[in-house]
Design a protein around this motif. Structure first.
Motif, PDB file in Angstrom:
ATOM      1  N   LEU A 105       2.017  -2.184  -5.682  1.00 18.68           N
ATOM      2  CA  LEU A 105       0.843  -2.819  -5.081  1.00 18.68           C
ATOM      3  C   LEU A 105       0.189  -3.821  -6.029  1.00 18.68           C
ATOM      4  CD1 LEU A 105      -1.315  -3.033  -2.849  1.00 18.68           C
ATOM      5  CD2 LEU A 105      -2.458  -1.066  -3.889  1.00 18.68           C
ATOM      6  N   HIS A 106      -0.028  -3.421  -7.267  1.00 22.36           N
ATOM      7  CA  HIS A 106      -0.696  -4.274  -8.242  1.00 22.36           C
ATOM      8  C   HIS A 106       0.309  -5.061  -9.077  1.00 22.36           C
ATOM      9  CE1 HIS A 106      -3.670  -1.067  -7.367  1.00 22.36           C
ATOM     10  NE2 HIS A 106      -4.523  -2.072  -7.417  1.00 22.36           N
ATOM     11  N   GLU A 154      -5.890   4.114  -5.916  1.00 22.28           N
ATOM     12  CA  GLU A 154      -4.996   3.084  -6.418  1.00 22.28           C
ATOM     13  C   GLU A 154      -5.686   2.222  -7.473  1.00 22.28           C
ATOM     14  OE1 GLU A 154      -3.949   1.096  -2.850  1.00 22.28           O
ATOM     15  OE2 GLU A 154      -2.463   2.588  -2.236  1.00 22.28           O
ATOM     16  N   ASP A 191       4.771  -0.882  -1.676  1.00 26.62           N
ATOM     17  CA  ASP A 191       4.474   0.543  -1.780  1.00 26.62           C
ATOM     18  C   ASP A 191       4.869   1.303  -0.521  1.00 26.62           C
ATOM     19  OD1 ASP A 191       2.606  -0.559  -0.113  1.00 26.62           O
ATOM     20  OD2 ASP A 191       0.851   0.315  -1.095  1.00 26.62           O
ATOM     21  N   THR A 230      -7.279   3.840  -1.392  1.00 29.39           N
ATOM     22  CA  THR A 230      -7.508   2.554  -2.055  1.00 29.39           C
ATOM     23  C   THR A 230      -8.253   2.749  -3.369  1.00 29.39           C
ATOM     24  OG1 THR A 230      -7.557   1.366   0.059  1.00 29.39           O
ATOM     25  CG2 THR A 230      -8.595   0.282  -1.831  1.00 29.39           C
ATOM     26  N   ASP A 254       3.489   0.996  -8.991  1.00 31.90           N
ATOM     27  CA  ASP A 254       2.946   1.401  -7.690  1.00 31.90           C
ATOM     28  C   ASP A 254       3.347   0.462  -6.558  1.00 31.90           C
ATOM     29  OD1 ASP A 254       1.380  -0.834  -8.149  1.00 31.90           O
ATOM     30  OD2 ASP A 254      -0.514   0.247  -8.320  1.00 31.90           O
ATOM     31  N   ARG A 312       3.384  -6.265  -0.184  1.00 29.53           N
ATOM     32  CA  ARG A 312       3.206  -4.948  -0.793  1.00 29.53           C
ATOM     33  C   ARG A 312       4.556  -4.253  -0.816  1.00 29.53           C
ATOM     34  NH1 ARG A 312      -2.428  -2.165   0.958  1.00 29.53           N
ATOM     35  NH2 ARG A 312      -1.232  -0.363   0.268  1.00 29.53           N
ATOM     36  N   ARG A 317       3.576   1.268   2.403  1.00 28.46           N
ATOM     37  CA  ARG A 317       2.473   1.723   3.260  1.00 28.46           C
ATOM     38  C   ARG A 317       2.063   0.703   4.311  1.00 28.46           C
ATOM     39  NH1 ARG A 317      -1.547   4.726  -1.123  1.00 28.46           N
ATOM     40  NH2 ARG A 317      -0.053   6.339  -1.765  1.00 28.46           N
ATOM     41  N   TYR A 351       5.634  -6.727  -9.954  1.00 28.96           N
ATOM     42  CA  TYR A 351       4.637  -5.698  -9.640  1.00 28.96           C
ATOM     43  C   TYR A 351       4.737  -4.506 -10.586  1.00 28.96           C
ATOM     44  CZ  TYR A 351       3.687  -8.024  -5.172  1.00 28.96           C
ATOM     45  OH  TYR A 351       3.327  -8.921  -4.209  1.00 28.96           O
ATOM     46  N   THR A 353      -5.735  -7.601   0.915  1.00 29.14           N
ATOM     47  CA  THR A 353      -4.778  -6.506   0.724  1.00 29.14           C
ATOM     48  C   THR A 353      -5.395  -5.154   1.043  1.00 29.14           C
ATOM     49  OG1 THR A 353      -3.530  -7.711  -0.972  1.00 29.14           O
ATOM     50  CG2 THR A 353      -3.312  -5.326  -0.958  1.00 29.14           C
ATOM     51  N   ASN A 354      -6.634  -4.944   0.620  1.00 26.71           N
ATOM     52  CA  ASN A 354      -7.286  -3.653   0.829  1.00 26.71           C
ATOM     53  C   ASN A 354      -7.771  -3.441   2.258  1.00 26.71           C
ATOM     54  OD1 ASN A 354      -6.998  -2.880  -1.927  1.00 26.71           O
ATOM     55  ND2 ASN A 354      -8.741  -4.159  -2.461  1.00 26.71           N
TER      56      ASN A 354
END
Length: 308
Positions: free
Chosen positions: A285-286, A57, A241, A54, A283, A239, A243, A280, A202-203
């Motif tokens: 994610l962001h 990222e 990504d 995290t 990645d 997300r 994961r 996005y 999210t994290n």
């Protein structure tokens, strides 16, 4: 059942570990509880790995934004401006470590646009709404004033959230923040706002099991309600990504919506982001600048009823 038969499997590395060595008993979690639906166990190494990933990222996102800022500065020198609609009263981004280590006297609130701290006051002002509380939150709420606070996903969301309301809408971005971080700093960021909107979670997805994440959100809602402000909680964004399973996020958001309904809290549905990989960064994610603007507008429309 013998002790040697009490085995748990880590959902991260898929390694087996004896229940007696998992330290779950010290947390009040019995072996029978681990068999309940939705329970997920993660070993200490996987939790640490998720934390480091995290942080990485966040660093990658920050570096990409620095690079984009350099390009924007170069372009502004050529065309006479960046074309970015920045708010004049936006919070500076705060590091979670700084927030967690900064001890503030109970009853203090941070003044927007300043590093100074002042105790809450109850002076009357035009257009204000009574806070209705005592002690810490005996603060009059300014009608129409709204705060959006969240992790790095709300960075630049003020372009859509505060558009047309720059003097009364603010955005506080805390890169890498988790739900528990917001829980510990409510009295730092919440002041005289009539409405407080939170975009977080999210994290936590790769670090916390379902039951832990739900308990953290329950605590968050309880703490925010104590401020006497009108509260809105956003669903966790998708997300891309690879994961975290989409079903995990959808399941949590369904639970969160019902929890908010039961607590009398506004739930902001962000399901329109599903399938929008184009909003996005690389990645997955962001959000990039356009995606953050879309997020801000969606949150703004979601809380309009609260402000009217």
């Amino acid at each position: 059942m013998g002790g040697k038969d009490k085995l748990l499997v880590c959902q991260g590395c898929e390694m087996w570990i004896e229940y007696s060595k998992s330290r779950l008993s010290f947390k009040g979690v019995s072996f029978e509880n681990t068999k309940a639906d939705g329970f997920e166990y993660r070993c200490k190494k996987c939790i640490k790995l998720a934390d480091l990933e995290t942080r990485l990222e966040v660093c990658e996102c920050n570096w990409e934004e620095v690079r984009e800022g350099a390009v924007a500065t170069e372009v502004s020198g050529e065309v006479g401006g960046t074309g970015l609609d920045e708010t004049t009263n936006r919070f500076s981004t705060l590091e979670v470590e700084e927030v967690m280590s900064d001890r503030i006297e109970e009853g203090a609130v941070v003044l927007p646009g300043s590093d100074s701290v002042a105790p809450p006051t109850a002076g009357a002002s035009d257009g204000s709404v009574e806070g209705g509380g005592e002690g810490l939150w005996e603060v009059e709420k300014v009608k129409g004033k709204c705060l959006l606070v969240g992790d790095s996903l709300v960075r630049f969301a003020d372009r859509g959230f505060s558009c047309g309301y720059k003097q009364k809408r603010m955005c506080a971005c805390l890169p890498g923040a988790r739900v528990e971080d917001i829980n510990k700093m409510v009295n730092r960021v919440v002041g005289d706002e009539e409405v407080v909107v939170v975009q977080i979670g999210t994290n936590n997805l790769r670090r916390d099991c379902q039951s832990v994440l739900r308990s953290r959100f329950k605590e968050l809602i309880c703490r925010l309600k104590s401020t006497r402000a009108k509260i809105a909680i956003c669903g966790i964004l998708p997300r891309f990504d690879g994961r975290v399973a989409g079903s995990t996020i959808r399941g949590h958001n369904r639970w969160l919506e019902l929890e908010c309904e039961g607590e009398g809290v506004k739930f902001v549905d962000l399901s329109s982001f599903w399938g929008r990989r184009d909003l996005y960064r690389k990645d997955g994610l962001h959000l990039h600048n356009e995606g953050a603007t879309v997020l801000g507008r969606l949150i703004s429309s979601g809380v309009e009823g609260y402000l009217n």
